[in-house]
Design a protein around this motif. Structure first.
Motif, PDB file in Angstrom:
ATOM      1  N   PHE A   1       0.840  -1.189   0.000  1.00 35.96           N
ATOM      2  CA  PHE A   1       0.000   0.000   0.000  1.00 35.96           C
ATOM      3  C   PHE A   1       0.874   1.237   0.000  1.00 35.96           C
ATOM      4  O   PHE A   1       1.919   1.268   0.657  1.00 35.96           O
ATOM      5  CB  PHE A   1      -0.866   0.051   1.269  1.00 35.96           C
ATOM      6  CG  PHE A   1      -1.911  -1.011   1.354  1.00 35.96           C
ATOM      7  CD1 PHE A   1      -3.200  -0.775   0.887  1.00 35.96           C
ATOM      8  CD2 PHE A   1      -1.631  -2.246   1.908  1.00 35.96           C
ATOM      9  CE1 PHE A   1      -4.169  -1.752   0.970  1.00 35.96           C
ATOM     10  CE2 PHE A   1      -2.599  -3.230   2.003  1.00 35.96           C
ATOM     11  CZ  PHE A   1      -3.872  -2.981   1.533  1.00 35.96           C
ATOM     12  N   GLU A   2       0.423   2.260  -0.721  1.00 35.43           N
ATOM     13  CA  GLU A   2       1.039   3.582  -0.644  1.00 35.43           C
ATOM     14  C   GLU A   2      -0.089   4.589  -0.525  1.00 35.43           C
ATOM     15  O   GLU A   2      -1.019   4.577  -1.344  1.00 35.43           O
ATOM     16  CB  GLU A   2       1.899   3.902  -1.866  1.00 35.43           C
ATOM     17  CG  GLU A   2       2.560   5.258  -1.732  1.00 35.43           C
ATOM     18  CD  GLU A   2       3.480   5.615  -2.884  1.00 35.43           C
ATOM     19  OE1 GLU A   2       4.389   6.407  -2.645  1.00 35.43           O
ATOM     20  OE2 GLU A   2       3.280   5.119  -4.002  1.00 35.43           O
ATOM     21  N   ALA A   3      -0.025   5.419   0.501  1.00 33.66           N
ATOM     22  CA  ALA A   3      -1.056   6.433   0.759  1.00 33.66           C
ATOM     23  C   ALA A   3      -2.452   5.813   0.830  1.00 33.66           C
ATOM     24  O   ALA A   3      -3.417   6.380   0.337  1.00 33.66           O
ATOM     25  CB  ALA A   3      -0.999   7.531  -0.300  1.00 33.66           C
ATOM     26  N   GLY A   4      -2.548   4.630   1.424  1.00 33.03           N
ATOM     27  CA  GLY A   4      -3.842   3.983   1.607  1.00 33.03           C
ATOM     28  C   GLY A   4      -4.388   3.272   0.380  1.00 33.03           C
ATOM     29  O   GLY A   4      -5.453   2.669   0.433  1.00 33.03           O
ATOM     30  N   ASN A   5      -3.669   3.336  -0.731  1.00 33.23           N
ATOM     31  CA  ASN A   5      -4.103   2.675  -1.965  1.00 33.23           C
ATOM     32  C   ASN A   5      -3.260   1.436  -2.233  1.00 33.23           C
ATOM     33  O   ASN A   5      -2.062   1.426  -1.973  1.00 33.23           O
ATOM     34  CB  ASN A   5      -3.965   3.633  -3.161  1.00 33.23           C
ATOM     35  CG  ASN A   5      -4.811   4.866  -3.002  1.00 33.23           C
ATOM     36  OD1 ASN A   5      -5.995   4.788  -2.720  1.00 33.23           O
ATOM     37  ND2 ASN A   5      -4.195   6.024  -3.159  1.00 33.23           N
ATOM     38  N   VAL A   6      -3.903   0.411  -2.794  1.00 26.14           N
ATOM     39  CA  VAL A   6      -3.159  -0.799  -3.148  1.00 26.14           C
ATOM     40  C   VAL A   6      -2.221  -0.475  -4.300  1.00 26.14           C
ATOM     41  O   VAL A   6      -2.654  -0.021  -5.352  1.00 26.14           O
ATOM     42  CB  VAL A   6      -4.111  -1.951  -3.540  1.00 26.14           C
ATOM     43  CG1 VAL A   6      -3.322  -3.146  -4.039  1.00 26.14           C
ATOM     44  CG2 VAL A   6      -4.974  -2.352  -2.355  1.00 26.14           C
ATOM     45  N   LEU A   7      -0.946  -0.681  -4.067  1.00 26.17           N
ATOM     46  CA  LEU A   7       0.073  -0.441  -5.081  1.00 26.17           C
ATOM     47  C   LEU A   7       0.312  -1.708  -5.895  1.00 26.17           C
ATOM     48  O   LEU A   7       0.468  -1.658  -7.110  1.00 26.17           O
ATOM     49  CB  LEU A   7       1.369   0.007  -4.403  1.00 26.17           C
ATOM     50  CG  LEU A   7       2.560   0.317  -5.275  1.00 26.17           C
ATOM     51  CD1 LEU A   7       2.264   1.517  -6.173  1.00 26.17           C
ATOM     52  CD2 LEU A   7       3.774   0.604  -4.412  1.00 26.17           C
ATOM     53  N   ALA A   8       0.331  -2.862  -5.201  1.00 24.88           N
ATOM     54  CA  ALA A   8       0.598  -4.127  -5.884  1.00 24.88           C
ATOM     55  C   ALA A   8       0.183  -5.292  -5.000  1.00 24.88           C
ATOM     56  O   ALA A   8       0.156  -5.182  -3.776  1.00 24.88           O
ATOM     57  CB  ALA A   8       2.073  -4.244  -6.216  1.00 24.88           C
ATOM     58  N   GLU A   9      -0.148  -6.394  -5.648  1.00 21.63           N
ATOM     59  CA  GLU A   9      -0.380  -7.668  -4.973  1.00 21.63           C
ATOM     60  C   GLU A   9       0.592  -8.663  -5.592  1.00 21.63           C
ATOM     61  O   GLU A   9       0.580  -8.871  -6.798  1.00 21.63           O
ATOM     62  CB  GLU A   9      -1.821  -8.133  -5.169  1.00 21.63           C
ATOM     63  CG  GLU A   9      -2.823  -7.228  -4.486  1.00 21.63           C
ATOM     64  CD  GLU A   9      -4.239  -7.769  -4.547  1.00 21.63           C
ATOM     65  OE1 GLU A   9      -4.420  -8.999  -4.623  1.00 21.63           O
ATOM     66  OE2 GLU A   9      -5.165  -6.945  -4.506  1.00 21.63           O
ATOM     67  N   ILE A  10       1.454  -9.233  -4.751  1.00 23.55           N
ATOM     68  CA  ILE A  10       2.522 -10.107  -5.230  1.00 23.55           C
ATOM     69  C   ILE A  10       2.425 -11.441  -4.512  1.00 23.55           C
ATOM     70  O   ILE A  10       2.267 -11.479  -3.293  1.00 23.55           O
ATOM     71  CB  ILE A  10       3.913  -9.489  -4.947  1.00 23.55           C
ATOM     72  CG1 ILE A  10       3.999  -8.050  -5.462  1.00 23.55           C
ATOM     73  CG2 ILE A  10       5.021 -10.326  -5.541  1.00 23.55           C
ATOM     74  CD1 ILE A  10       3.986  -7.036  -4.389  1.00 23.55           C
ATOM     75  N   LEU A  11       2.539 -12.520  -5.257  1.00 25.34           N
ATOM     76  CA  LEU A  11       2.493 -13.857  -4.684  1.00 25.34           C
ATOM     77  C   LEU A  11       3.899 -14.304  -4.305  1.00 25.34           C
ATOM     78  O   LEU A  11       4.822 -14.250  -5.130  1.00 25.34           O
ATOM     79  CB  LEU A  11       1.890 -14.835  -5.702  1.00 25.34           C
ATOM     80  CG  LEU A  11       1.631 -16.252  -5.222  1.00 25.34           C
ATOM     81  CD1 LEU A  11       0.580 -16.256  -4.110  1.00 25.34           C
ATOM     82  CD2 LEU A  11       1.171 -17.110  -6.383  1.00 25.34           C
ATOM     83  N   ALA A  12       4.085 -14.725  -3.055  1.00 19.64           N
ATOM     84  CA  ALA A  12       5.389 -15.242  -2.617  1.00 19.64           C
ATOM     85  C   ALA A  12       5.619 -16.607  -3.256  1.00 19.64           C
ATOM     86  O   ALA A  12       4.703 -17.426  -3.349  1.00 19.64           O
ATOM     87  CB  ALA A  12       5.430 -15.345  -1.097  1.00 19.64           C
ATOM     88  N   GLY A  13       6.828 -16.839  -3.695  1.00 21.35           N
ATOM     89  CA  GLY A  13       7.173 -18.079  -4.380  1.00 21.35           C
ATOM     90  C   GLY A  13       7.322 -19.268  -3.440  1.00 21.35           C
ATOM     91  O   GLY A  13       7.091 -19.175  -2.224  1.00 21.35           O
ATOM     92  N   ALA A  14       7.741 -20.383  -3.990  1.00 18.26           N
ATOM     93  CA  ALA A  14       7.926 -21.631  -3.239  1.00 18.26           C
ATOM     94  C   ALA A  14       8.992 -21.486  -2.157  1.00 18.26           C
ATOM     95  O   ALA A  14       9.003 -22.238  -1.182  1.00 18.26           O
ATOM     96  CB  ALA A  14       8.292 -22.764  -4.192  1.00 18.26           C
TER      97      ALA A  14
END
Length: 65
Positions: free
Chosen positions: A32-45
């Motif tokens: 999040f940046e300034a309360g907005n979703v900046l990115a959604e990232i999936l953690a790898g194995a």
């Protein structure tokens, strides 16, 4: 959804940072940046995740959660 907090965040440059860290295997890290979703990232194995913005950032402070 369970919040996941990265263990490590690294900034490589001011205009095109590569942000990375570790989380639980297969967890989704939401930045999040300034309360907005900046990115959604999936953690790898291995639990590692990283994000690089598509467009250069304006130089200055960017507070991420």
């Amino acid at each position: 959804m369970v919040p996941v907090f990265p263990e490590l965040v690294v900034y490589y440059s001011t205009s095109s940072p590569r942000i990375s860290g570790t989380a639980g295997v297969g967890n989704t890290v939401i930045l999040f940046e300034a309360g907005n979703v900046l990115a959604e990232i999936l953690a790898g194995a291995d639990g590692k995740w990283s994000y690089t913005p598509a467009a250069p950032w304006v130089e200055g402070v960017h507070l991420l959660k």
